[in-house]
Write an enzyme that holds these catalytic residues in place. Sequence first.
Site, PDB file in Angstrom:
ATOM      1  N   HIS A  34      -4.325 -24.411 -10.630  1.00  0.00           N
ATOM      2  CA  HIS A  34      -5.472 -24.241 -11.515  1.00  0.00           C
ATOM      3  C   HIS A  34      -5.330 -25.274 -12.636  1.00  0.00           C
ATOM      4  O   HIS A  34      -4.371 -26.070 -12.627  1.00  0.00           O
ATOM      5  CB  HIS A  34      -5.553 -22.802 -12.050  1.00  0.00           C
ATOM      6  CG  HIS A  34      -4.267 -22.310 -12.659  1.00  0.00           C
ATOM      7  ND1 HIS A  34      -3.704 -22.882 -13.778  1.00  0.00           N
ATOM      8  CD2 HIS A  34      -3.417 -21.314 -12.285  1.00  0.00           C
ATOM      9  CE1 HIS A  34      -2.590 -22.247 -14.081  1.00  0.00           C
ATOM     10  NE2 HIS A  34      -2.372 -21.299 -13.192  1.00  0.00           N
ATOM     11  N   HIS A  37      -1.837 -25.939 -14.191  1.00  0.00           N
ATOM     12  CA  HIS A  37      -0.954 -26.838 -13.440  1.00  0.00           C
ATOM     13  C   HIS A  37      -1.414 -28.290 -13.586  1.00  0.00           C
ATOM     14  O   HIS A  37      -0.609 -29.190 -13.773  1.00  0.00           O
ATOM     15  CB  HIS A  37      -0.983 -26.481 -11.950  1.00  0.00           C
ATOM     16  CG  HIS A  37      -0.495 -25.105 -11.624  1.00  0.00           C
ATOM     17  ND1 HIS A  37      -1.334 -24.102 -11.195  1.00  0.00           N
ATOM     18  CD2 HIS A  37       0.744 -24.560 -11.651  1.00  0.00           C
ATOM     19  CE1 HIS A  37      -0.635 -23.012 -10.963  1.00  0.00           C
ATOM     20  NE2 HIS A  37       0.630 -23.245 -11.239  1.00  0.00           N
ATOM     21  N   GLN A  61      12.952 -15.195  -7.297  1.00  0.00           N
ATOM     22  CA  GLN A  61      12.497 -14.783  -8.630  1.00  0.00           C
ATOM     23  C   GLN A  61      11.500 -13.626  -8.581  1.00  0.00           C
ATOM     24  O   GLN A  61      11.021 -13.173  -9.616  1.00  0.00           O
ATOM     25  CB  GLN A  61      11.936 -15.970  -9.408  1.00  0.00           C
ATOM     26  CG  GLN A  61      10.602 -16.490  -8.924  1.00  0.00           C
ATOM     27  CD  GLN A  61      10.232 -17.761  -9.647  1.00  0.00           C
ATOM     28  OE1 GLN A  61      10.842 -18.812  -9.436  1.00  0.00           O
ATOM     29  NE2 GLN A  61       9.242 -17.707 -10.527  1.00  0.00           N
ATOM     30  N   ASP A 150       4.287 -19.238 -20.047  1.00  0.00           N
ATOM     31  CA  ASP A 150       5.520 -18.532 -19.679  1.00  0.00           C
ATOM     32  C   ASP A 150       6.568 -18.877 -20.736  1.00  0.00           C
ATOM     33  O   ASP A 150       7.540 -19.584 -20.476  1.00  0.00           O
ATOM     34  CB  ASP A 150       5.952 -18.958 -18.279  1.00  0.00           C
ATOM     35  CG  ASP A 150       4.884 -18.626 -17.249  1.00  0.00           C
ATOM     36  OD1 ASP A 150       4.732 -17.444 -16.924  1.00  0.00           O
ATOM     37  OD2 ASP A 150       4.157 -19.550 -16.812  1.00  0.00           O
TER      38      ASP A 150
HETATM   39  P1  AMP Z   1       3.624 -21.274 -11.696  1.00  0.00           P
HETATM   40  O1  AMP Z   1       3.083 -22.009 -10.517  1.00  0.00           O
HETATM   41  O2  AMP Z   1       2.837 -20.080 -12.091  1.00  0.00           O
HETATM   42  O3  AMP Z   1       5.108 -21.036 -11.597  1.00  0.00           O
HETATM   43  O4  AMP Z   1       3.446 -22.264 -12.913  1.00  0.00           O
HETATM   44  C1  AMP Z   1       3.946 -23.591 -12.863  1.00  0.00           C
HETATM   45  C2  AMP Z   1       3.951 -24.142 -14.253  1.00  0.00           C
HETATM   46  O5  AMP Z   1       2.622 -24.116 -14.783  1.00  0.00           O
HETATM   47  C3  AMP Z   1       4.826 -23.307 -15.210  1.00  0.00           C
HETATM   48  O6  AMP Z   1       5.538 -24.176 -16.065  1.00  0.00           O
HETATM   49  C4  AMP Z   1       3.813 -22.496 -15.944  1.00  0.00           C
HETATM   50  O7  AMP Z   1       4.239 -22.116 -17.236  1.00  0.00           O
HETATM   51  C5  AMP Z   1       2.652 -23.477 -16.033  1.00  0.00           C
HETATM   52  N1  AMP Z   1       1.395 -22.764 -16.293  1.00  0.00           N
HETATM   53  C6  AMP Z   1       0.922 -21.665 -15.641  1.00  0.00           C
HETATM   54  N2  AMP Z   1      -0.232 -21.247 -16.196  1.00  0.00           N
HETATM   55  C7  AMP Z   1      -0.486 -22.080 -17.238  1.00  0.00           C
HETATM   56  C8  AMP Z   1      -1.529 -22.172 -18.202  1.00  0.00           C
HETATM   57  N3  AMP Z   1      -2.544 -21.308 -18.226  1.00  0.00           N
HETATM   58  N4  AMP Z   1      -1.465 -23.162 -19.120  1.00  0.00           N
HETATM   59  C9  AMP Z   1      -0.431 -24.041 -19.110  1.00  0.00           C
HETATM   60  N5  AMP Z   1       0.578 -24.009 -18.222  1.00  0.00           N
HETATM   61  C10 AMP Z   1       0.557 -23.056 -17.289  1.00  0.00           C
END
Ligand code: AMP
Length: 289
Positions: A34, A37, A61, A150
């Site tokens: 999204h 990312h 995790q 996060d």
């Molecule tokens: P994930 O795929 O959910 O593990 O996220 C991958 C990276 O994207 C992690 O570093 C998350 O903190 C970051 N991330 C997820 N959602 C957001 C968001 N809304 N805004 C900024 N970074 C995000």
Amino acid sequence: MQTITEITPFRNALRDARRSEKSIGLVPTMGAFHEGHLTLMRRARAENDVVLATLFVNPTQFNDVGDFERYPRDPARDSQMAEREGVDFLFTPPPEEMYPPDFDTVVVVRALSDRLEGASRPGHFQGVSTVVTKLLNLAGADRAYFGEKDWQQLQVIKRLAADLNIPTEIIGVPTVREPDGLALSSRNVLLTPEQRRAATVLSGALTDAQAIADTGVQDAYEIAAWLRQSIAVQPLAQVDYAVVVDPETLQEIDTIERGGLAAVAVTFGKVRLIDNRLLHPFGSFNMRR
Ligand code: AMP
């Protein structure tokens, strides 16, 4: 963009970049991309010669098998989106490439992993710390980008990189939100339309918390009580935690005199969402200027 699924070719591809002294930016993800990312990828693209994204839904995790199975996956769409953002290498290993049968090492960041998400999801941060250490070691990147959404994860990763002398700069990127305030998350697609409407209660409560602070309230427990009350008005929302803590140690604090972090975890049906916001004491912006 080159998609790589195995460790050896991944290492070889990056060796060439390193030899020619190109800077490398790493964006670790679990996919279902999204704008959050994509924002990390754009930042990495702007600041580095070579951009590397990883897509790995890390089984270790997930403390809940159902959550792992339900986790949204769309690798074909992800690949197109990463390519459009100018990612040079997309590393998408299968689980057995990351965890061969004789795998036997874990990385534990102790104090930071105990509370909040760690308390609600036992073993979660051990899984995160171990996989991120592996990815940081494999990539040998100059910079790695993580979302402030996060927040606790970001603090855990900063700690492990410092403690284990990993020479990659860990960069936090501000949370990207929907127009109504909901923080973007891969899990948002799992919400029913009714739950999706209700989910704005997280960002709304965090905004309310700053509004309380803006009236001069500095007592962290009083602000946390407001936070819980703001969420409680939404019947579909089940609060897991809603607290005000020190932004770096994540320990409870009495006052937000020197700032604080409001952090919330709320469940809608089977979908658990988190969000956070840094709180500033009343007048602090004026004082700083
Ligand atoms: P994930 O795929 O959910 O593990 O996220 C991958 C990276 O994207 C992690 O570093 C998350 O903190 C970051 N991330 C997820 N959602 C957001 C968001 N809304 N805004 C900024 N970074 C995000």
